[in-house]
Scaffold this motif. Structure first.
Motif, PDB file in Angstrom:
ATOM      1  N   THR A 285       5.184   9.561   9.888  1.00  0.00           N
ATOM      2  CA  THR A 285       3.877   9.267   9.288  1.00  0.00           C
ATOM      3  C   THR A 285       3.246  10.532   8.732  1.00  0.00           C
ATOM      4  OG1 THR A 285       3.543   7.467  10.875  1.00  0.00           O
ATOM      5  CG2 THR A 285       1.606   8.256   9.707  1.00  0.00           C
TER       6      THR A 285
ATOM      7  N   ALA B 245       4.434  11.731   5.391  1.00  0.00           N
ATOM      8  CA  ALA B 245       4.123  10.851   4.253  1.00  0.00           C
ATOM      9  C   ALA B 245       2.648  10.892   3.891  1.00  0.00           C
ATOM     10  CB  ALA B 245       4.536   9.414   4.588  1.00  0.00           C
ATOM     11  N   ALA B 246       1.862  11.663   4.629  1.00  0.00           N
ATOM     12  CA  ALA B 246       0.422  11.736   4.389  1.00  0.00           C
ATOM     13  C   ALA B 246       0.054  13.125   3.896  1.00  0.00           C
ATOM     14  CB  ALA B 246      -0.340  11.407   5.663  1.00  0.00           C
TER      15      ALA B 246
ATOM     16  N   ALA C 171      -1.131   7.509   4.873  1.00  0.00           N
ATOM     17  CA  ALA C 171      -2.390   8.254   4.770  1.00  0.00           C
ATOM     18  C   ALA C 171      -3.568   7.388   5.215  1.00  0.00           C
ATOM     19  CB  ALA C 171      -2.598   8.735   3.329  1.00  0.00           C
ATOM     20  N   ARG C 172      -3.536   6.111   4.840  1.00  0.00           N
ATOM     21  CA  ARG C 172      -4.602   5.189   5.262  1.00  0.00           C
ATOM     22  C   ARG C 172      -4.639   5.067   6.781  1.00  0.00           C
ATOM     23  NH1 ARG C 172      -6.956   1.699   1.543  1.00  0.00           N
ATOM     24  NH2 ARG C 172      -6.095   1.789  -0.576  1.00  0.00           N
TER      25      ARG C 172
ATOM     26  N   SER D 100       5.374   5.281  11.253  1.00  0.00           N
ATOM     27  CA  SER D 100       5.756   4.614  10.004  1.00  0.00           C
ATOM     28  C   SER D 100       7.247   4.336   9.980  1.00  0.00           C
ATOM     29  CB  SER D 100       5.389   5.493   8.800  1.00  0.00           C
ATOM     30  OG  SER D 100       4.011   5.784   8.780  1.00  0.00           O
TER      31      SER D 100
ATOM     32  N   GLN E 285       0.865  -1.184   0.000  1.00  0.00           N
ATOM     33  CA  GLN E 285       0.000   0.000   0.000  1.00  0.00           C
ATOM     34  C   GLN E 285       0.896   1.225   0.000  1.00  0.00           C
ATOM     35  OE1 GLN E 285      -2.094  -1.074   3.634  1.00  0.00           O
ATOM     36  NE2 GLN E 285      -4.001  -1.402   2.506  1.00  0.00           N
ATOM     37  N   GLY E 286       1.038   1.821  -1.167  1.00  0.00           N
ATOM     38  CA  GLY E 286       1.903   2.985  -1.280  1.00  0.00           C
ATOM     39  C   GLY E 286       1.456   4.134  -0.404  1.00  0.00           C
ATOM     40  N   ASP E 287       0.181   4.169  -0.079  1.00  0.00           N
ATOM     41  CA  ASP E 287      -0.377   5.250   0.749  1.00  0.00           C
ATOM     42  C   ASP E 287      -0.661   4.768   2.165  1.00  0.00           C
ATOM     43  OD1 ASP E 287      -2.391   3.499   0.061  1.00  0.00           O
ATOM     44  OD2 ASP E 287      -3.891   5.062  -0.335  1.00  0.00           O
ATOM     45  N   HIS E 288       0.177   3.830   2.675  1.00  0.00           N
ATOM     46  CA  HIS E 288      -0.127   3.244   3.985  1.00  0.00           C
ATOM     47  C   HIS E 288      -0.172   4.282   5.103  1.00  0.00           C
ATOM     48  CE1 HIS E 288       4.193   3.355   5.047  1.00  0.00           C
ATOM     49  NE2 HIS E 288       4.436   2.887   3.827  1.00  0.00           N
TER      50      HIS E 288
END
Length: 410
Positions: free
Chosen positions: A322, A325-326, A240-241, A276, A235-238
């Motif tokens: 984290t 990265a979001a 943000a998720r 993260s 999940q490249g957007d882990h």
């Protein structure tokens, strides 16, 4: 491996004939034979011997004939392949037998060479069928096990290749830890039935929320959840998720807390930590114990961060690793936390939707610059929002002679 064959025939000499013909196969345990005189006796033998591989049955027998036996076999849980023996030219009964599930047929007088070939052919088919059944059963078991951890669509994707989870691998993930404040003391005073209802509803709602965000529930320990994003599926957007999930988990937990407090149960807020970084993820624990989890400092930091909420009076803490990265991350800086057992201070944010963010950030900027007016700035924030625990924390710290943004959390 021995093939067990049930022979169903009322002719008195047929049993001796079969044993004589296959004596070598019986002696070397290639074949084992069981015998019954009619369909009624055959069902009794099958009930006592669920390992039977093949039924060789005559059609014309007393009490229960071969065609009726086929109907009864079709209703059994155990799948047994049946070869019917009938008089030459009795095609009407043979067609009926095949329609009722017979795998093959032989005609009398019986050709034993033909019988051997038919047994071999039937057993090949039986083996293929059972292998397919085992694959299906393994897939279903894998899916059931994986569904404990993964959202349904990920579980379905992985079930067909669950063995790929056995090997650990290093990958970039986001770890989330959640825990209810003061839950352990609550266990001692709440009735077990009420506590079970509360906990089941809470865990069910929280895991459903995680699955909605395509997260992985690695562990559930009482009321605490260990959640992963970015594993096992990429999940490249882990990050943000994870943040979106943490926000929804916080909202859900707050609503849940209010409902139960109205019912007279003093349920505390849920604390959440998010971080993260790299981790070792995979299935660990051996063949009999399936434990898909993650190890490494990333996991430790997320766990420590969850606990650090207690010191600040916050509910959700997120590291800069984290937050950066979001996209569109919204939160307030807490400070550079030195967490117990972790290397070096790290910038941490409170995930917050407060509308006093600008005043707080201005006060924090003064704190970061070493500006003595930081005390007054935090006093203004606290005066406007006395229910803000983070502003209260910094104000008390400054009034007690503290300073800077580095904060040691035990």
């Amino acid at each position: 491996m021995t093939t067990t064959i049930l022979v169903v025939d009322d002719e008195p000499d047929f049993e001796a004939l079969i044993l004589q013909r296959f004596r070598r196969s019986v002696r070397d345990e290639t074949f084992a034979f069981l015998f019954a005189r009619d369909g009624v006796e055959a069902l009794e033998v099958l009930a006592a011997n669920p390992h039977v591989d093949l039924v060789l049955s005559d059609i014309n027998m007393p009490r229960m004939d071969g065609l009726t036996l086929l109907e009864r076999l079709a209703a059994l849980d155990q799948r047994v392949f049946t070869v019917i023996v009938s008089a030459y030219g009795d095609m009407a009964n043979i067609r009926t037998a095949m329609n009722r599930g017979a795998f093959d047929f032989l005609t009398k007088p019986l050709d034993f060479s033909d019988l051997e070939r038919t047994i071999e052919k039937t057993m090949r088919h039986t083996r293929l069928f059972r292998e397919a059944e085992e694959r299906q059963r393994s897939a279903e078991q894998a899916s059931a096990a994986l569904s404990r951890y993964f959202s349904p669509n990920i579980a379905e994707r992985l079930a067909a290749a669950a063995d790929t989870l056995d090997a650990g691998e290093r990958r970039e993930i986001t770890a989330v830890f959640t825990d209810i404040t003061g839950f352990t003391p609550l266990v001692e005073v709440v009735e077990p039935a009420v506590l079970a209802q509360l906990l089941n509803a809470y865990v069910s709602g929280m895991t459903a929320c995680v699955f909605d965000h395509q997260g992985t529930v690695a562990k559930i320990v009482g009321d605490a959840l260990h959640i992963l994003f970015g594993a096992p599926a990429d999940q490249g957007d882990h990050a943000a998720r994870a943040i979106a999930c943490a926000r929804d988990l916080d909202t859900l937990a707050q609503e849940f807390c209010t409902v139960w407090q109205e019912r007279g149960v003093a349920l505390g807020p849920t604390r959440i930590g998010v971080h993260s970084g790299p981790a070792l993820v995979g299935s660990f624990g051996g063949g009999r114990f399936f434990d898909y989890t993650a190890y490494g400092e990333t996991i430790n930091i997320a766990a420590r961060l969850e606990a650090a909420n207690k010191a600040f009076g916050t509910r959700v803490l997120v590291t800069a690793a984290t937050a950066s990265a979001a996209p569109d991350f919204h939160g307030r800086p807490v400070g550079d936390l030195q967490l117990r057992g972790c290397r070096g201070p790290m910038r941490v944010f409170e995930l917050s939707s407060r509308d006093d963010g600008d005043d707080y950030r201005a006060a924090f900027d003064r704190l970061e610059r070493g500006d003595p007016d930081a005390v007054a700035a935090f006093a203004v924030v606290f005066g406007s929002h006395p229910d803000d625990p983070l502003a209260s924390f910094h104000l008390k710290r400054l009034l007690n002679g503290g300073g800077g943004t580095t904060i040691v959390v035990g």
